[in-house]
Scaffold this active site. Structure first.
Site, short mmCIF file in Angstrom:
data_model
loop_
_atom_site.label_atom_id
_atom_site.label_comp_id
_atom_site.label_asym_id
_atom_site.label_seq_id
_atom_site.Cartn_x
_atom_site.Cartn_y
_atom_site.Cartn_z
N ASP A 90 10.76 0.18 -1.79
CA ASP A 90 9.87 -0.78 -1.44
C ASP A 90 9.42 -0.61 -0.02
O ASP A 90 9.96 0.29 0.80
CB ASP A 90 10.62 -2.13 -1.37
CG ASP A 90 9.59 -3.50 -1.72
OD1 ASP A 90 8.61 -3.24 -1.47
OD2 ASP A 90 10.20 -4.54 -2.22
N GLY A 91 8.32 -1.23 0.33
CA GLY A 91 7.67 -0.81 1.93
C GLY A 91 8.46 -2.23 2.65
O GLY A 91 9.23 -3.03 2.21
N GLY A 126 4.47 -9.22 4.10
CA GLY A 126 2.88 -9.27 4.36
C GLY A 126 2.04 -9.34 3.16
O GLY A 126 1.09 -9.94 3.57
N GLU A 166 10.53 -9.32 -4.44
CA GLU A 166 10.99 -8.32 -3.94
C GLU A 166 12.82 -8.46 -3.64
O GLU A 166 13.39 -7.45 -3.84
CB GLU A 166 10.28 -7.71 -2.65
CG GLU A 166 8.86 -7.40 -2.90
CD GLU A 166 8.21 -7.11 -1.70
OE1 GLU A 166 7.27 -6.12 -1.65
OE2 GLU A 166 8.26 -7.83 -0.49
N LYS A 226 6.10 0.94 11.86
CA LYS A 226 6.70 -0.32 11.51
C LYS A 226 8.28 -0.37 12.26
O LYS A 226 8.86 -1.29 11.98
CB LYS A 226 7.13 -0.14 9.91
CG LYS A 226 5.91 -0.06 8.95
CD LYS A 226 4.94 -1.28 9.07
CE LYS A 226 3.94 -1.48 7.92
NZ LYS A 226 4.00 -1.19 6.77
N SER A 255 0.71 -1.40 -0.05
CA SER A 255 0.16 0.04 0.05
C SER A 255 0.89 1.11 -0.21
O SER A 255 0.56 2.43 -0.60
CB SER A 255 -0.77 -0.14 1.13
OG SER A 255 -0.08 -0.14 2.32
O1 LIG Z 1 4.87 -8.73 0.36
C1 LIG Z 1 4.72 -7.51 0.65
C2 LIG Z 1 5.70 -6.64 0.85
O2 LIG Z 1 7.11 -7.16 1.73
C3 LIG Z 1 5.20 -5.11 1.45
O3 LIG Z 1 6.13 -4.33 0.75
C4 LIG Z 1 5.06 -5.04 2.96
O4 LIG Z 1 4.12 -5.87 3.46
C5 LIG Z 1 4.92 -3.59 3.34
O5 LIG Z 1 3.22 -3.22 2.79
P1 LIG Z 1 2.77 -1.96 3.06
O6 LIG Z 1 3.46 -0.97 2.40
O7 LIG Z 1 1.15 -2.13 2.38
O8 LIG Z 1 2.50 -1.96 4.55
#
Ligand SMILES: O=C[C@H](O)[C@H](O)[C@H](O)COP(=O)(O)O
Length: 238
Positions: free
Chosen positions: A90-91, A105, A112, A130, A35
């Protein structure tokens, strides 16, 4: 920020957009999943449309980021067509003080890791929730497993001290299936004393494709925070 706005969403948007501002014309960009990076991909598309950003190409880390890139008009390429990635954005699900991460997640951590580890600069974008003192304190470690190896992998994880659970779909009956057609086990560890060792031990189990511990790979973390009612971006680098 207005009172109706969800603060987490505001922080994600702020860092997602801030990361897109760091991309320059001509760059090859790793497009993360989730997201937060959805805002980055959106902002890259906006900068391309306005003519401010030229000749960039994205390498998607998932079906989701590929779809978003197409939706927002970010040209794509593949790892077969390029010999470098200038920056990956990336997140993450957790970030520790050494900038090590738990990711996955969204079950996208395998692709990734391939893309993020290849990048000359790896930028992580997260909201303040986080940031943790120790990996594993709020989030379990996702592990992508080849379906026929599920049971022996779970037993091997228990021997390493983990409590594994097969990830089930939310709006789907049965397990979550990754973009590669595999399953995901989420593992609770009481103590991940050495994330680098744990990353290697998990990947040594036959049947494990990749785990969500990202160690010694992050160059910069952009953290979205709310200060005096306003969203701000804090930068943490090694
Ligand atoms: O598999 C998903 C990834 O590693 C995402 O980058 C991680 O879960 C973070 O997602 P978000 O930005 O929605 O918190």
């Amino acid at each position: 920020m207005t009172t109706e706005q969800d603060p987490v969403k505001v922080m994600k948007q702020q860092v997602g957009f801030a990361a897109a501002d760091r991309v320059k014309s001509g760059m090859i960009v790793g497009l993360g999943t989730g997201s937060t990076t959805a805002y980055t991909i959106q902002a890259l598309g906006d900068r391309i449309k306005s003519g401010e950003l030229k000749d960039i190409k994205g390498v998607p880390t998932s079906f989701q980021s590929e779809v978003l890139a197409k939706q927002y008009g970010v040209p794509l390429t593949t790892l077969d067509e390029i010999d470098k990635i200038d920056v990956a954005i990336d997140g993450a699900d957790e970030v520790d003080p050494h900038l090590n991460l738990i990711k996955g997640g969204g079950a996208a951590h395998t692709r990734e890791k391939v893309v993020d580890y290849l990048a000359t600069q790896f930028i992580v974008v997260v909201d303040g929730s986080k940031m943790v003192d120790k990996l594993g304190s709020t989030f379990r470690v996702p592990i992508e497993v080849i379906p026929m190896a599920l049971t022996p992998v779970m037993r091997a994880i228990e021997k390493l001290g983990g409590k594994p659970e097969l990830r089930m779909g939310v709006k789907k009956a049965g397990p979550v299936i990754t973009d590669q057609g595999n399953m995901v086990i989420d593992v609770k560890f009481d103590d991940i004393a050495n994330p680098g060792e744990m990353e290697k031990s998990l990947n040594n189990i036959p049947g494990v494709l990749e785990n969500g511990l990202f160690v010694d790979c992050t160059d910069l973390v952009l953290v979205g925070e709310i200060k005096d009612g306003k969203p701000v971006v804090r930068e943490i680098s090694k």
